[in-house]
Write a protein that holds these residues in place. Structure first.
Motif, PDB file in Angstrom:
ATOM      1  N   GLU A  29       0.828  -1.210   0.000  1.00 34.46           N
ATOM      2  CA  GLU A  29       0.000   0.000   0.000  1.00 34.46           C
ATOM      3  C   GLU A  29       0.858   1.254   0.000  1.00 34.46           C
ATOM      4  OE1 GLU A  29      -4.048   1.279   2.192  1.00 34.46           O
ATOM      5  OE2 GLU A  29      -2.323   1.132   3.525  1.00 34.46           O
ATOM      6  N   ASN A  30       1.928   1.257   0.803  1.00 39.19           N
ATOM      7  CA  ASN A  30       2.816   2.425   0.831  1.00 39.19           C
ATOM      8  C   ASN A  30       3.444   2.674  -0.536  1.00 39.19           C
ATOM      9  OD1 ASN A  30       2.311   2.796   3.551  1.00 39.19           O
ATOM     10  ND2 ASN A  30       4.120   1.671   4.224  1.00 39.19           N
ATOM     11  N   ASP A  31       3.874   1.608  -1.194  1.00 34.30           N
ATOM     12  CA  ASP A  31       4.472   1.762  -2.516  1.00 34.30           C
ATOM     13  C   ASP A  31       3.438   2.182  -3.555  1.00 34.30           C
ATOM     14  OD1 ASP A  31       6.858   1.049  -1.388  1.00 34.30           O
ATOM     15  OD2 ASP A  31       6.826  -1.021  -2.104  1.00 34.30           O
ATOM     16  N   LEU A  32       2.199   1.748  -3.370  1.00 32.93           N
ATOM     17  CA  LEU A  32       1.118   2.191  -4.248  1.00 32.93           C
ATOM     18  C   LEU A  32       0.976   3.705  -4.192  1.00 32.93           C
ATOM     19  CD1 LEU A  32      -1.605   2.113  -5.829  1.00 32.93           C
ATOM     20  CD2 LEU A  32      -2.703   1.510  -3.675  1.00 32.93           C
ATOM     21  N   HIS A  33       0.917   4.247  -2.990  1.00 30.75           N
ATOM     22  CA  HIS A  33       0.754   5.703  -2.841  1.00 30.75           C
ATOM     23  C   HIS A  33       2.013   6.462  -3.237  1.00 30.75           C
ATOM     24  CE1 HIS A  33      -3.206   5.479  -1.056  1.00 30.75           C
ATOM     25  NE2 HIS A  33      -2.784   4.559  -0.200  1.00 30.75           N
ATOM     26  N   GLY A  34       3.162   5.784  -3.178  1.00 37.72           N
ATOM     27  CA  GLY A  34       4.402   6.452  -3.538  1.00 37.72           C
ATOM     28  C   GLY A  34       4.716   6.410  -5.024  1.00 37.72           C
ATOM     29  N   ASP A  35       3.959   5.657  -5.785  1.00 32.87           N
ATOM     30  CA  ASP A  35       4.173   5.561  -7.227  1.00 32.87           C
ATOM     31  C   ASP A  35       3.211   6.512  -7.936  1.00 32.87           C
ATOM     32  OD1 ASP A  35       5.304   3.679  -9.563  1.00 32.87           O
ATOM     33  OD2 ASP A  35       3.186   4.115  -9.962  1.00 32.87           O
ATOM     34  N   PRO A  36       3.718   7.477  -8.711  1.00 34.03           N
ATOM     35  CA  PRO A  36       2.825   8.479  -9.317  1.00 34.03           C
ATOM     36  C   PRO A  36       1.726   7.884 -10.187  1.00 34.03           C
ATOM     37  CG  PRO A  36       5.122   9.167  -9.473  1.00 34.03           C
ATOM     38  CD  PRO A  36       5.135   7.749  -8.989  1.00 34.03           C
ATOM     39  N   ARG A  37       2.054   6.898 -11.012  1.00 35.84           N
ATOM     40  CA  ARG A  37       1.048   6.334 -11.909  1.00 35.84           C
ATOM     41  C   ARG A  37      -0.029   5.582 -11.145  1.00 35.84           C
ATOM     42  NH1 ARG A  37       3.955   3.133 -16.720  1.00 35.84           N
ATOM     43  NH2 ARG A  37       1.761   2.963 -17.395  1.00 35.84           N
ATOM     44  N   ALA A  38       0.380   4.731 -10.215  1.00 31.71           N
ATOM     45  CA  ALA A  38      -0.591   3.965  -9.443  1.00 31.71           C
ATOM     46  C   ALA A  38      -1.411   4.873  -8.536  1.00 31.71           C
ATOM     47  CB  ALA A  38       0.124   2.892  -8.624  1.00 31.71           C
ATOM     48  N   ALA A  39      -0.762   5.864  -7.919  1.00 32.12           N
ATOM     49  CA  ALA A  39      -1.479   6.782  -7.026  1.00 32.12           C
ATOM     50  C   ALA A  39      -2.509   7.606  -7.787  1.00 32.12           C
ATOM     51  CB  ALA A  39      -0.479   7.704  -6.325  1.00 32.12           C
ATOM     52  N   ARG A  40      -2.216   7.945  -9.017  1.00 28.90           N
ATOM     53  CA  ARG A  40      -3.174   8.717  -9.824  1.00 28.90           C
ATOM     54  C   ARG A  40      -4.442   7.909 -10.076  1.00 28.90           C
ATOM     55  NH1 ARG A  40       0.105  10.044 -13.462  1.00 28.90           N
ATOM     56  NH2 ARG A  40      -0.312   8.411 -15.021  1.00 28.90           N
ATOM     57  N   VAL A  41      -4.285   6.637 -10.366  1.00 32.36           N
ATOM     58  CA  VAL A  41      -5.460   5.789 -10.566  1.00 32.36           C
ATOM     59  C   VAL A  41      -6.216   5.612  -9.261  1.00 32.36           C
ATOM     60  CG1 VAL A  41      -6.269   3.512 -11.295  1.00 32.36           C
ATOM     61  CG2 VAL A  41      -4.331   4.573 -12.467  1.00 32.36           C
ATOM     62  N   ARG A  42      -5.482   5.429  -8.179  1.00 31.72           N
ATOM     63  CA  ARG A  42      -6.125   5.237  -6.863  1.00 31.72           C
ATOM     64  C   ARG A  42      -6.985   6.432  -6.496  1.00 31.72           C
ATOM     65  NH1 ARG A  42      -8.972   4.612  -3.446  1.00 31.72           N
ATOM     66  NH2 ARG A  42      -8.670   3.832  -1.314  1.00 31.72           N
ATOM     67  N   ARG A  43      -6.551   7.628  -6.828  1.00 35.89           N
ATOM     68  CA  ARG A  43      -7.310   8.829  -6.461  1.00 35.89           C
ATOM     69  C   ARG A  43      -8.604   8.966  -7.251  1.00 35.89           C
ATOM     70  NH1 ARG A  43      -2.007  11.138  -6.245  1.00 35.89           N
ATOM     71  NH2 ARG A  43      -2.223  11.858  -8.405  1.00 35.89           N
ATOM     72  N   ARG A  44      -8.638   8.399  -8.455  1.00 35.86           N
ATOM     73  CA  ARG A  44      -9.825   8.619  -9.296  1.00 35.86           C
ATOM     74  C   ARG A  44     -10.828   7.472  -9.271  1.00 35.86           C
ATOM     75  NH1 ARG A  44      -9.742   5.812 -14.143  1.00 35.86           N
ATOM     76  NH2 ARG A  44      -7.703   5.086 -14.900  1.00 35.86           N
TER      77      ARG A  44
END
Length: 272
Positions: free
Chosen positions: A207-222
């Motif tokens: 989960e931490n790496d998910l939020h720290g990765d720009p591409r994955a975090a962008r999808v998570r936010r939307r």
């Protein structure tokens, strides 16, 4: 919350099950004295009062539960009880069935399945379509050669979720249309399991790496992160050998290894 009611034999089965489980645990492991019978002889296992001490509950609470009098135990109570009694994955399921009448919605230990039954390993290797076994943290336990072929270097990753979520080769070369077709489905799966096991270090790191990765975090936010199971998914995939096509996923859980997953991936190339 489901209640412990139903026929008397269910309550009797629960009582027998818990009594036998208590008898296997040495009180000394928890800093408690071994109990003695009326003749002063030490008897094996934990007593009901000792269970109340370990569970930080009022005197008599555990005894009421074991006898079927306490009818509304919380899931947290069952979790702690199972850990003190050192229940294995099958016994954890039995505890839920005896208590609530159905299987648990999650495994007691997210790392369960590391000793997956040999028969399932044979099944995976005998299949001609892509197939692999993982635990609930997506650590890869075993896979067949057909599954290994989808990795350009022929070497499967240690963790399938990490590869699907964060590996650039996966996102740019293998999992076609990753941001719209794959990420919105796999991220909710991670979020759901992470909430079920908030203390697991593997899931915490993912989960931490998910939020720290720009591409994955962008999808998570939307995305709303509504949980969807991977079974019967149909997604675009570019096979390193067979070219682009569609991958259909099927998921199953070996009953003998709760928490483990059997994943089957059928691939149909666009141009056979």
């Amino acid at each position: 919350m489901p209640r412990l009611d139903g026929p008397p034999h269910r309550r009797q089965d629960l009582q027998t099950f818990l009594r036998e489980a208590r008898a296997r645990v040495d009180p000394a492991e928890h800093g408690l004295e071994r109990p003695s019978d009326r003749r002063g002889r030490q008897v094996p296992g934990l007593t009901q009062p000792q269970m109340d001490v370990l569970l930080h509950s009022r005197t008599g609470t555990y005894g009421s539960f074991e006898r079927g009098v306490k009818t509304n135990p919380s899931t947290d109570y069952l979790d702690r009880l199972a850990r003190y009694l050192k229940l294995n994955p099958q016994e954890w399921e039995s505890l839920w069935r005896h208590t609530y009448g159905h299987n648990p919605p999650y495994a007691l230990d997210p790392g369960a399945g590391l000793d997956v039954a040999p028969v399932w390993r044979r099944v995976v290797h005998e299949m001609t379509t892509m197939a692999f076994l993982s635990n609930i943290c997506w650590d890869l336990l075993d896979c067949n050669s057909a599954f290994a072929e989808i990795f350009p270097d022929g070497k499967p990753p240690e963790n399938v979720m990490r590869w699907m979520l964060l590996d650039d080769v996966a996102r740019d070369e293998v999992l076609m249309d990753w941001e719209d077709e794959w990420a919105p489905v796999i991220i909710p799966q991670l979020v759901a399991v992470r909430r079920a096991y908030p203390a697991d270090p593997t899931l915490q790191e993912l989960e931490n790496d998910l939020h720290g990765d720009p591409r994955a975090a962008r999808v998570r936010r939307r995305i709303a992160a509504a949980f969807t199971r991977p079974d019967s998914d149909d997604r675009p995939l570019r096979h390193p050998v067979l070219g682009p096509g569609r991958a259909r996923l099927g998921a199953a859980e070996p009953l003998v290894n709760p928490g483990a997953r059997l994943m089957v991936v059928e691939f149909e190339p666009d141009h056979p």
